[in-house]
Design a protein around this motif. Structure first.
Motif, PDB file in Angstrom:
ATOM      1  N   LEU A 136     -16.391 -54.357  -9.624  1.00 39.54           N
ATOM      2  CA  LEU A 136     -16.281 -55.504  -8.721  1.00 39.54           C
ATOM      3  C   LEU A 136     -14.929 -55.558  -8.017  1.00 39.54           C
ATOM      4  N   ASP A 137     -13.937 -54.905  -8.619  1.00 40.97           N
ATOM      5  CA  ASP A 137     -12.607 -54.813  -8.015  1.00 40.97           C
ATOM      6  C   ASP A 137     -12.468 -53.557  -7.151  1.00 40.97           C
ATOM      7  N   GLY A 138     -13.592 -52.853  -6.915  1.00 38.34           N
ATOM      8  CA  GLY A 138     -13.586 -51.674  -6.059  1.00 38.34           C
ATOM      9  C   GLY A 138     -13.038 -50.426  -6.716  1.00 38.34           C
ATOM     10  N   LYS A 139     -13.087 -50.367  -8.062  1.00 41.30           N
ATOM     11  CA  LYS A 139     -12.538 -49.227  -8.792  1.00 41.30           C
ATOM     12  C   LYS A 139     -13.643 -48.521  -9.576  1.00 41.30           C
ATOM     13  N   LEU A 140     -13.655 -47.208  -9.498  1.00 42.19           N
ATOM     14  CA  LEU A 140     -14.553 -46.396 -10.309  1.00 42.19           C
ATOM     15  C   LEU A 140     -13.831 -45.922 -11.557  1.00 42.19           C
TER      16      LEU A 140
END
Length: 168
Positions: A136-140
């Protein structure tokens, strides 16, 4: 509703920070149903909204036969010394790499009615809560790998036949 296709590594929605869910907005119940349907498939521990192409702050987890969802989750507590755990991701299918995670995590958010939800746990639940919040924070998850492992992971991902496609 429906099992939605999972967005794969390379899709820009996975790198975007999600927007808060507006409680009471039309479509929220449908989003939660789609997340629940999508995480209920065998072998799935969690699905974040951006993994199904929706840029809203919501995810589901499926741990020990129990499916839960949370809107607007925030990690409020991490416990224990971080340790290496093998981790995979539906958006990076077929690969597992060791990464550091706390053995306990607690997330606070809301349900569809705007009531507070707390999800917490150890082991796989802690790992799933941290993993889905990262989405959700744009991190994989591969971003948190040790440098040599990350290089290996990126090489493998770029060579994968699924690279740049969506899967069911």
């Amino acid at each position: 509703m429906a099992v939605r296709p999972i967005r794969l590594f390379g899709d820009p929605v996975l790198r975007s920070v999600t927007d808060p869910v507006r409680i009471g907005a039309p479509g929220n119940a449908g989003l939660v149903e789609d997340l629940v349907d999508s995480v209920a498939l065998e072998g799935r521990a969690g699905v974040a909204a951006n993994q199904i192409g929706v840029g809203l702050r919501a995810f589901t987890v499926n741990v020990d036969g129990r499916i839960d969802y949370v809107l607007n989750p925030e990690i409020v507590e991490l416990g224990g010394e971080p340790a290496l755990v093998d981790e995979g991701c539906l958006s990076v299918p077929g690969f597992y790499f060791p990464r550091m995670r706390h053995p306990y995590a607690k997330v606070r958010g809301l349900d569809l009615a705007g009531e507070e939800i707390v999800l917490e746990g150890a082991g796989l639940m802690a790992q799933a809560l941290q993993h889905e919040t990262d989405h959700l924070d744009g991190k994989l998850y591969i971003e948190g790998l040790e440098p040599e492992t990350k290089r290996e992971a990126m090489r493998a991902v770029r060579q994968a036949e699924w690279f740049g496609r969506s899967v069911e």
